[in-house]
Design an enzyme around this catalytic site. Structure first.
Site, PDB file in Angstrom:
ATOM      1  N   HIS A 127     -12.944   4.773 -42.533  1.00  0.00           N
ATOM      2  CA  HIS A 127     -12.723   4.787 -44.287  1.00  0.00           C
ATOM      3  C   HIS A 127     -12.220   5.976 -44.841  1.00  0.00           C
ATOM      4  O   HIS A 127     -12.886   6.883 -45.322  1.00  0.00           O
ATOM      5  CB  HIS A 127     -14.439   4.814 -44.591  1.00  0.00           C
ATOM      6  CG  HIS A 127     -14.528   4.409 -45.976  1.00  0.00           C
ATOM      7  ND1 HIS A 127     -13.507   4.003 -47.095  1.00  0.00           N
ATOM      8  CD2 HIS A 127     -15.687   4.250 -46.910  1.00  0.00           C
ATOM      9  CE1 HIS A 127     -14.117   3.569 -48.137  1.00  0.00           C
ATOM     10  NE2 HIS A 127     -15.290   3.868 -48.147  1.00  0.00           N
ATOM     11  N   ASP A 219     -25.210   8.777 -44.388  1.00  0.00           N
ATOM     12  CA  ASP A 219     -24.745   7.625 -44.962  1.00  0.00           C
ATOM     13  C   ASP A 219     -25.888   6.620 -44.590  1.00  0.00           C
ATOM     14  O   ASP A 219     -26.784   6.952 -43.634  1.00  0.00           O
ATOM     15  CB  ASP A 219     -23.570   7.201 -44.164  1.00  0.00           C
ATOM     16  CG  ASP A 219     -22.524   5.748 -44.833  1.00  0.00           C
ATOM     17  OD1 ASP A 219     -23.167   5.173 -45.730  1.00  0.00           O
ATOM     18  OD2 ASP A 219     -21.687   5.565 -44.163  1.00  0.00           O
ATOM     19  N   CYS A 259     -21.649   8.834 -49.111  1.00  0.00           N
ATOM     20  CA  CYS A 259     -20.469   8.314 -49.678  1.00  0.00           C
ATOM     21  C   CYS A 259     -20.942   7.169 -50.672  1.00  0.00           C
ATOM     22  O   CYS A 259     -20.272   6.625 -51.359  1.00  0.00           O
ATOM     23  CB  CYS A 259     -19.723   7.474 -48.332  1.00  0.00           C
ATOM     24  SG  CYS A 259     -20.869   6.388 -47.512  1.00  0.00           S
TER      25      CYS A 259
HETATM   26  N1   CP Z   1     -18.457   4.292 -50.846  1.00  0.00           N
HETATM   27  C1   CP Z   1     -17.706   3.202 -51.103  1.00  0.00           C
HETATM   28  O1   CP Z   1     -16.946   3.018 -50.502  1.00  0.00           O
HETATM   29  O2   CP Z   1     -18.655   2.493 -51.994  1.00  0.00           O
HETATM   30  P1   CP Z   1     -18.219   0.928 -52.146  1.00  0.00           P
HETATM   31  O3   CP Z   1     -18.797   0.299 -50.911  1.00  0.00           O
HETATM   32  O4   CP Z   1     -19.086   0.649 -53.612  1.00  0.00           O
HETATM   33  O5   CP Z   1     -16.844   0.533 -52.561  1.00  0.00           O
HETATM   34  N1  NVA Z   2     -20.879   3.093 -43.445  1.00  0.00           N
HETATM   35  C1  NVA Z   2     -20.903   2.233 -44.692  1.00  0.00           C
HETATM   36  C2  NVA Z   2     -20.097   2.848 -45.736  1.00  0.00           C
HETATM   37  C3  NVA Z   2     -20.130   2.084 -47.078  1.00  0.00           C
HETATM   38  C4  NVA Z   2     -19.446   2.741 -48.235  1.00  0.00           C
HETATM   39  C5  NVA Z   2     -20.513   0.749 -44.478  1.00  0.00           C
HETATM   40  O1  NVA Z   2     -19.722   0.373 -43.713  1.00  0.00           O
HETATM   41  O2  NVA Z   2     -21.033   0.064 -45.019  1.00  0.00           O
END
Ligand code: CP
Ligand code: NVA
Length: 300
Positions: A127, A219, A259
């Site tokens: 990410h 997270d 996040c």
């Molecule tokens: N942190 C983040 O990527 O948020 P969303 O999943 O809402 O886009």
């Molecule tokens: N680790 C989480 C981040 C969300 C922004 C996911 O992948 O769902």
């Protein structure tokens, strides 16, 4: 020069700092009402295989503020046609592609087959846009960035993997504090440990991992696509919940980062996420500015 933003490991430390500086300038312009329509008339295709609040709104708002427009596409790559064929179509019409996918390979395939820039907006593996926004926020609060220690508490997931990539490029120390069995992707970890200028450590010991941490990051315990594991994970991860007692093991002025979305009461308590050291909404705000920087750099 890089065509896509798929992994922070593809950039040099200098290129990452350039993006953060540009993000700061764009943030200032936005706040002061100074027009910055650097991508006048350009179009960004926005592919979403998974849900989103922050990523969707910040990319669409961001391209609009830059003078362009976003096209929202809820679709699964490989369902009607391959990622490669989607790329070969989109490149004929749009100026950039943003994709949030399950498979990391799908974003790699988009990048390989599209002549236009491709931006990774989260895969099961990485990410990068999140970590750029987070780094911008961390630097705003701790100007000695990147010479800091970040303790990531929880799952060795996609967000942690992008922090490891950042630690491979800038002298930031990253410690993952996780339950056994939830260590990061071994390749990403090995790459970070081989290239890090700071320390990159994985531990299961909360006290040891939190010691001297300038920032504590967590997270969700089950990421998108892991919903069926959520219940089992709740028991395994309970000792790693970020509450006031866990925060007390870090530096007294440690920041709290997430996040988002947060599962309040699971990986973090209200007291911590709503507390004075929490910068979670600065991180969320900076998704806008950091991604505008990425778009200007790649599409400008
Ligand atoms: N942190 C983040 O990527 O948020 P969303 O999943 O809402 O886009
Ligand atoms: N680790 C989480 C981040 C969300 C922004 C996911 O992948 O769902």
């Amino acid at each position: 020069m890089y065509k896509d933003l798929i992994s922070l490991a593809d950039l040099t430390g200098e290129e990452i700092l350039e993006l953060l500086d540009l993000a700061d300038r764009l943030k200032k312009m936005q706040r002061e009402g100074v027009k910055h329509r650097y991508l006048e008339g350009q179009t960004l295709a926005m592919i979403f295989e998974k849900p989103s609040l922050r990523t969707r709104v910040t990319f669409e708002t961001g391209i609009f503020q830059l003078g362009g427009q976003g096209i929202m596409m809820n679709m699964q790559l490989g369902e009607r046609e391959s990622a490669a064929d989607v790329a070969r179509n989109l490149e004929r019409w749009v100026d950039g592609i943003m994709a949030r996918t399950f498979s990391h390979q799908a974003v790699v395939d988009l990048g390989a087959h599209a002549s236009v820039p491709v931006i990774n907006a989260l895969t099961d593996k990485l990410h990068p846009c999140q970590i750029l926004a987070d780094a911008q926020a961390l630097r705003e609060h701790r100007p000695q960035f990147p010479e800091l220690k970040l303790a990531f508490v929880g799952d060795g997931n996609n967000v942690l993997a992008s922090w490891l990539n950042l630690a491979a490029r800038l002298p930031l120390s990253v410690t993952l504090v996780c339950p056994e069995g939830y260590e990061p992707d071994p390749e990403v970890l090995a790459f970070a440990q081989a290239n890090a200028q700071g320390e990159v450590v994985v531990t299961h010991d909360v006290a040891a991992g939190l010691k001297d941490a300038d920032a504590v990051y967590t997270d969700v315990w089950a990421s998108m696509g892991q919903e069926e594991e959520a219940e089992a994970r709740r028991a395994v991860f309970a000792p790693y919940r970020v509450d006031a007692a866990l925060m007390a093991k870090a530096r007294p002025d440690a920041l709290f980062m997430h996040c988002l979305p947060a599962h309040r009461g699971e990986e973090v308590t209200d007291e911590v996420i709503d507390g004075p050291g929490s910068i979670v909404f600065d991180q969320a705000e900076n998704r806008l500015h950091a991604q505008k920087a990425v778009m200007v750099k790649l599409m400008g």
